[in-house]
Design a protein around this motif. Structure first.
Motif, mmCIF file in Angstrom:
data_model
loop_
_atom_site.group_PDB
_atom_site.id
_atom_site.type_symbol
_atom_site.label_atom_id
_atom_site.label_comp_id
_atom_site.label_asym_id
_atom_site.label_seq_id
_atom_site.Cartn_x
_atom_site.Cartn_y
_atom_site.Cartn_z
ATOM 1 N N UNK A 180 0.785 -1.229 0.000
ATOM 2 C CA UNK A 180 0.000 0.000 0.000
ATOM 3 C C UNK A 180 0.821 1.286 0.000
ATOM 4 N N UNK A 181 2.080 1.202 0.352
ATOM 5 C CA UNK A 181 2.872 2.419 0.474
ATOM 6 C C UNK A 181 2.595 3.105 1.795
ATOM 7 N N UNK A 182 3.284 4.221 2.016
ATOM 8 C CA UNK A 182 3.068 4.989 3.244
ATOM 9 C C UNK A 182 3.427 6.442 2.992
ATOM 10 N N UNK A 183 3.003 7.284 3.927
ATOM 11 C CA UNK A 183 3.271 8.719 3.771
ATOM 12 C C UNK A 183 2.615 9.243 2.503
ATOM 13 N N UNK A 184 3.342 9.999 1.740
ATOM 14 C CA UNK A 184 2.777 10.574 0.503
ATOM 15 C C UNK A 184 2.551 9.516 -0.572
ATOM 16 N N UNK A 185 3.133 8.341 -0.410
ATOM 17 C CA UNK A 185 2.920 7.248 -1.364
ATOM 18 C C UNK A 185 1.721 6.371 -1.003
ATOM 19 N N UNK A 186 1.053 6.676 0.087
ATOM 20 C CA UNK A 186 -0.103 5.910 0.515
ATOM 21 C C UNK A 186 -1.350 6.369 -0.239
ATOM 22 N N UNK A 187 -2.258 5.453 -0.524
ATOM 23 C CA UNK A 187 -3.516 5.884 -1.140
ATOM 24 C C UNK A 187 -4.355 6.733 -0.176
ATOM 25 N N UNK A 188 -4.003 6.739 1.091
ATOM 26 C CA UNK A 188 -4.721 7.547 2.081
ATOM 27 C C UNK A 188 -4.088 8.916 2.298
ATOM 28 N N UNK A 189 -3.002 9.184 1.612
ATOM 29 C CA UNK A 189 -2.381 10.505 1.725
ATOM 30 C C UNK A 189 -3.414 11.550 1.330
ATOM 31 N N UNK A 190 -3.436 12.650 2.052
ATOM 32 C CA UNK A 190 -4.434 13.685 1.745
ATOM 33 C C UNK A 190 -4.212 14.311 0.372
ATOM 34 N N UNK A 191 -3.067 14.074 -0.215
ATOM 35 C CA UNK A 191 -2.814 14.581 -1.569
ATOM 36 C C UNK A 191 -3.083 13.519 -2.641
ATOM 37 N N UNK A 192 -3.502 12.333 -2.220
ATOM 38 C CA UNK A 192 -3.748 11.242 -3.158
ATOM 39 C C UNK A 192 -5.176 11.285 -3.698
ATOM 40 N N UNK A 193 -5.329 11.090 -5.004
ATOM 41 C CA UNK A 193 -6.692 11.017 -5.561
ATOM 42 C C UNK A 193 -7.434 9.755 -5.104
ATOM 43 N N UNK A 194 -6.737 8.820 -4.481
ATOM 44 C CA UNK A 194 -7.357 7.573 -4.008
ATOM 45 C C UNK A 194 -7.831 7.654 -2.562
ATOM 46 N N UNK A 195 -7.678 8.813 -1.948
ATOM 47 C CA UNK A 195 -8.034 8.943 -0.533
ATOM 48 C C UNK A 195 -9.502 8.612 -0.280
#
Length: 184
Positions: free
Chosen positions: A80-95
Motif C-alpha cells: 500500500x505504500x506509506x506517507x505521501x505514497x499511501x492511497x490515504x495521503x491527503x494529496x492522493x486522488x485515491x483517498x
C-alpha cells in the motif's frame, strides 16, 4: 663465579656469551609466546565463559515485538505504500476510494497485531499509543464513509485528519516498535 673463571678469560667470555644468548632467546621466545598466549589465555574462550551478558526477558520481548510488527508492516507497506505514497495521503486522488479503505484495514490490522504482541507489557507506551490512535483513525474513516467518495464538503474535510494518520501509520508503528526497544 670469579673462582671458577680465574685464569680462564676465554672460557669466561664463552659462558657469558652463552648465558646472554640463552637469556636473549628466552626473552624473544617469552615475548612471542606471551603476546600470542595473551590472545589465547588472557581472554576467556567462548566455551569456557560467556562473553555476552544474557538478554533480559524484557529485552527479548521488545525484540520479538519489533520483529513481528516490522514483518507485518513491511508486507503491508510494500503493498500500500506509506506517507505521501499511501492511497490515504491527503494529496492522493485515491483517498476517497476503496484503495484507501483497504490500506486503512491493513494499517488497523497491523496496529491490532502490535497491541496483541505488547499485551499490556510495560515499556511499550509509544507503540501502544500509536496503535490505538491508528485504530481510532480507521474507525473514524469508516464511520464517516470516506471510502465512498462523500460529496458533502464537511464530511470530506472531516476525512482529512484520519486519512493523514492512516497514511503515516506504518512508519509510526515502526517508530513505536523501535522506541519500545528503549522501553518507552
Amino acid at each position: 663465579m670469579t673462582r671458577l673463571f680465574k685464569g680462564g678469560g676465554m672460557m669466561k667470555r664463552q659462558v657469558l656469551r652463552a648465558v646472554a644468548v640463552v637469556g636473549l632467546s628466552g626473552a624473544v621466545i617469552t615475548g612471542c609466546s606471551s603476546s600470542e598466549g595473551a590472545d589465547r589465555t588472557d581472554q576467556p574462550s567462548a566455551s569456557s565463559s560467556p562473553s555476552v551478558e544474557p538478554v533480559s526477558a524484557k529485552a527479548q520481548a521488545a525484540e520479538k515485538v519489533k520483529l513481528v510488527v516490522e514483518e507485518r508492516i513491511s508486507v503491508d507497506e510494500g503493498q500500500f505504500g506509506s506517507g505521501t505514497n499511501s492511497p490515504c495521503s491527503t494529496s492522493s486522488p485515491q483517498m476517497f476510494t476503496a484503495k484507501c479503505k483497504a490500506a486503512a484495514a491493513a494499517t488497523s490490522e497491523a496496529a491490532g497485531l502490535a497491541l496483541r504482541e505488547i499485551n499490556g507489557r510495560q515499556g511499550f507506551t509509544t507503540l501502544d499509543s500509536v496503535a490505538r490512535k491508528l485504530q481510532d483513525a480507521v474507525r473514524t474513516y469508516g464511520t464517516l464513509g470516506c471510502a465512498t467518495s462523500p460529496t458533502a464538503a464537511d464530511t470530506r474535510k472531516a476525512c482529512l485528519e484520519p486519512a493523514a494518520v492512516i497514511a503515516q501509520g506504518f512508519p509510526d508503528l515502526r517508530s513505536g516498535a523501535n522506541v519500545g526497544l528503549a522501553g518507552k
